[in-house]
Design an enzyme around this catalytic site. Sequence first.
Site, PDB file in Angstrom:
ATOM      1  N   LYS A  73       0.784  -1.168   0.022  1.00  0.00           N
ATOM      2  CA  LYS A  73       0.056   0.100   0.096  1.00  0.00           C
ATOM      3  C   LYS A  73       1.129   1.152   0.045  1.00  0.00           C
ATOM      4  O   LYS A  73       0.598   2.204  -0.717  1.00  0.00           O
ATOM      5  CB  LYS A  73      -0.789   0.063   1.194  1.00  0.00           C
ATOM      6  CG  LYS A  73      -2.031  -0.918   1.298  1.00  0.00           C
ATOM      7  CD  LYS A  73      -3.014  -1.049   2.243  1.00  0.00           C
ATOM      8  CE  LYS A  73      -3.770  -2.428   2.267  1.00  0.00           C
ATOM      9  NZ  LYS A  73      -4.655  -2.475   3.444  1.00  0.00           N
ATOM     10  N   GLN A 117      -4.533  -1.682   9.892  1.00  0.00           N
ATOM     11  CA  GLN A 117      -4.340  -3.100   9.598  1.00  0.00           C
ATOM     12  C   GLN A 117      -5.136  -4.101  10.311  1.00  0.00           C
ATOM     13  O   GLN A 117      -4.575  -4.267  11.257  1.00  0.00           O
ATOM     14  CB  GLN A 117      -2.943  -3.202   8.750  1.00  0.00           C
ATOM     15  CG  GLN A 117      -2.939  -4.586   7.833  1.00  0.00           C
ATOM     16  CD  GLN A 117      -3.408  -4.325   6.643  1.00  0.00           C
ATOM     17  OE1 GLN A 117      -3.855  -3.179   6.069  1.00  0.00           O
ATOM     18  NE2 GLN A 117      -3.545  -5.313   5.838  1.00  0.00           N
ATOM     19  N   ASP A 140     -10.984   2.765   4.627  1.00  0.00           N
ATOM     20  CA  ASP A 140     -11.006   1.363   4.555  1.00  0.00           C
ATOM     21  C   ASP A 140     -12.602   1.204   4.480  1.00  0.00           C
ATOM     22  O   ASP A 140     -12.916   0.078   4.055  1.00  0.00           O
ATOM     23  CB  ASP A 140     -10.633   0.895   6.056  1.00  0.00           C
ATOM     24  CG  ASP A 140      -9.574  -0.252   5.669  1.00  0.00           C
ATOM     25  OD1 ASP A 140      -9.166  -0.675   4.558  1.00  0.00           O
ATOM     26  OD2 ASP A 140      -8.691  -0.517   6.598  1.00  0.00           O
TER      27      ASP A 140
HETATM   28  N1  L34 Z   1      -7.657  -2.414   7.628  1.00  0.00           N
HETATM   29  N2  L34 Z   1      -6.961  -4.605   6.964  1.00  0.00           N
HETATM   30  C1  L34 Z   1      -7.617  -3.439   6.664  1.00  0.00           C
HETATM   31  N3  L34 Z   1      -7.842  -3.161   5.322  1.00  0.00           N
HETATM   32  C2  L34 Z   1      -7.784  -4.088   4.505  1.00  0.00           C
HETATM   33  O1  L34 Z   1      -8.176  -3.679   3.182  1.00  0.00           O
HETATM   34  C3  L34 Z   1      -6.944  -5.259   4.847  1.00  0.00           C
HETATM   35  N4  L34 Z   1      -7.031  -6.239   3.914  1.00  0.00           N
HETATM   36  C4  L34 Z   1      -7.035  -7.688   4.168  1.00  0.00           C
HETATM   37  C5  L34 Z   1      -6.338  -7.905   5.383  1.00  0.00           C
HETATM   38  N5  L34 Z   1      -6.473  -6.792   6.260  1.00  0.00           N
HETATM   39  C6  L34 Z   1      -6.773  -5.698   5.965  1.00  0.00           C
HETATM   40  C7  L34 Z   1      -5.816  -6.255   2.895  1.00  0.00           C
HETATM   41  O2  L34 Z   1      -5.328  -5.001   2.806  1.00  0.00           O
HETATM   42  C8  L34 Z   1      -6.361  -8.424   2.905  1.00  0.00           C
HETATM   43  N6  L34 Z   1      -5.640  -7.234   2.102  1.00  0.00           N
HETATM   44  C9  L34 Z   1      -4.627  -7.652   1.197  1.00  0.00           C
HETATM   45  C10 L34 Z   1      -4.084  -6.430   0.474  1.00  0.00           C
HETATM   46  C11 L34 Z   1      -3.375  -6.856  -0.701  1.00  0.00           C
HETATM   47  C12 L34 Z   1      -3.208  -7.933  -1.159  1.00  0.00           C
HETATM   48  C13 L34 Z   1      -3.914  -9.099  -0.350  1.00  0.00           C
HETATM   49  C14 L34 Z   1      -4.441  -8.777   0.474  1.00  0.00           C
HETATM   50  C15 L34 Z   1      -2.209  -8.492  -2.290  1.00  0.00           C
HETATM   51  O3  L34 Z   1      -1.661  -7.404  -2.939  1.00  0.00           O
HETATM   52  N7  L34 Z   1      -2.034  -9.712  -2.766  1.00  0.00           N
HETATM   53  C16 L34 Z   1      -1.232 -10.147  -3.779  1.00  0.00           C
HETATM   54  C17 L34 Z   1      -0.131 -10.843  -3.348  1.00  0.00           C
HETATM   55  C18 L34 Z   1       0.638 -10.310  -2.167  1.00  0.00           C
HETATM   56  C19 L34 Z   1       1.567 -11.365  -1.756  1.00  0.00           C
HETATM   57  O4  L34 Z   1       2.333 -12.104  -2.388  1.00  0.00           O
HETATM   58  O5  L34 Z   1       1.776 -11.713  -0.511  1.00  0.00           O
HETATM   59  C20 L34 Z   1      -2.203 -10.852  -4.708  1.00  0.00           C
HETATM   60  O6  L34 Z   1      -1.717 -10.591  -5.939  1.00  0.00           O
HETATM   61  O7  L34 Z   1      -3.092 -11.227  -4.387  1.00  0.00           O
END
Ligand code: L34
Length: 312
Positions: A73, A117, A140
């Site tokens: 982020k 988060q 959020d």
């Molecule tokens: N407050 N907590 C708050 N807001 C959120 O919106 C989140 N979330 C979830 C967990 N806790 C939170 C996230 O940000 C899940 N989440 C999130 C954000 C980004 C990605 C996955 C979950 C992401 O970019 N995933 C990539 C792979 C990342 C890796 O390799 O670990 C993808 O391509 O899916």
Amino acid sequence: MPPDTVQNSTSVPSKKGSPAQKNTMATIDGNAIARQIIQEVREKVASLAPLVPHVVFIRIGEDPASISYVSKKQKTAAEVGIKSTLEVFPPSISREELLARIGTLNADPSVHGILVQAPLPPQLNATEVFNHIRPQKDVDGFTSTSLGCLAQELPNAFPACTPAGIVELLKRTGTPIAGKHAVVVGRSLIVGKPVALLLLAKGNDATVTLCHSRTRNLADLTRQADILIAATGKPNLITANMVKEGAVVIDVGVNRVPDATKKNGYRLVGDVDFENVAPKTALITPVPGGVGPMTVAMLMRNTLAAALASPL
Ligand code: L34
């Protein structure tokens, strides 16, 4: 549909021994669609100068997934010209100290967005913490005000990032939503409930079924889905027999399963048994590279909107 956001697949991974399958399945490229949104946000942010949107990330503890998501982020914020500040607190932080810090950020006019988060350590009540954020800074979309506005279909609140990203993925792939049967599996505050409300809202007009761990005959319901959204955090919960031929499948799961062959010791899998489900679908999101990047992109959009709404 935009050709660069969907990858047509002619050879789907087939089970050993079975012939290569011909199908119309296509994988949704969440990274490409997220990049489009990020580019749009970047242009709008540039036009705000000298105002620079500012979001504060609060991370509590050293959960590896949280570290990685928050750093993604921050990187994306820097890319689009949004200022971000990371505040890290130990898991032992008291409720009073955290709420006081959020209160200070609420009152600080140089801060447009605040994000705590999840997950939070067990001594903290996540709902209470989220509700302490001023709705105008709730990028959020987790406060009761933001969720209430979603239920009331009021436009002046931020939609939760993952649900907004899912609907954006559907729209930008040209997937019809109105009148379609969307089946959501998972009733979390972060995904299941808000995505159900968003799909149901006037303008999107889906017929929505919301399923959860106590749902009886889950497969009977998921098999009726034109749009199936899996948000349970259970690897491979959705198997091929649970999916209708030609459905659009959105996999929200980001589950880390131990994998000794990987450098970091794990691999990411969704809630959907991708290999066997994908050949039946019209469109499907992969994990990684599906919904995850959209969550980050929609956060940038919400932060831009928070800055726009704030007095200069
Ligand atoms: N407050 N907590 C708050 N807001 C959120 O919106 C989140 N979330 C979830 C967990 N806790 C939170 C996230 O940000 C899940 N989440 C999130 C954000 C980004 C990605 C996955 C979950 C992401 O970019 N995933 C990539 C792979 C990342 C890796 O390799 O670990 C993808 O391509 O899916």
